[in-house]
Design a protein around this motif. Sequence first.
Motif: not given
Length: 248
Positions: A166-177, A184-194
């Motif tokens: 959360d501290l890193l997200v606050a600093a960068t504004g980005s979950v990916t960064r 853990l940056g190269d995460y992939r979508r396993l499942e999506t429900r809409i």
Amino acid sequence: MTTPPSPAEDVARGTGVALWKQIAERIETDIVEGRIASGARLPTENDLAERFGVNRHTLRRALAHLTERRLIEATPGRGTFVKEPPIRYPIGPRTRFSEIVSREGRAPGGRLIGSRVEPASAEIAQALGLAPGAEVLRVDMIREADGVPITVASHWYEADLCRDLDLLVAATGSVTRALETLGLGDYRRLETRITARPADEEDCRLLALPAGRTVMVLDAINGDAQRRPIQYSRARFCADRVQLVVKN
């Protein structure tokens, strides 16, 4: 940049056509014919009322009609804007908000709005492969395009695996960064429900929506290169600001 309506005489009185309707038709014509561009901010209510020679009550009725027709949208604190086409939002193996919005020619933005460590519910524990009640880190974010709120999302992570995320997200504004910093940056979508539901009070406040709008809800599981779940997320999207595209 604000683009005013095309030059026109005051609205005609005594014609049998309501003044608010004449105003709405003139503004709509300016939008359709491109004299007011998509994304442009309209003049203030005072300026428009003065231009058309009417009171603000009449002017507001015209703007309300254009809002109902989804031609304009008021964003608290910013003004009233001509609605832009919905963002084409692909759902695929690598779904990254900033990349998607940038490809659409819009400026992505994001900020942390809350975080806490909490016990995992049965649903979250199952999604992440944890025991019910295990500690998870919850990170809440709002994401924007050109300053317009597009989605509000809650993300959950195994607390021991993603401490200080959360501290890193606050600093960068980005979950990916932030995840990249933790390896853990190269995460992939396993499942999506809409699913879809009426926007609740919190949705309306955070997404700057009028009451009665609909949000699309995306529940997703993302995993690492070995397909081990690392993130469970629940995102609410303003239904008329995005077009979800499911990629095969």
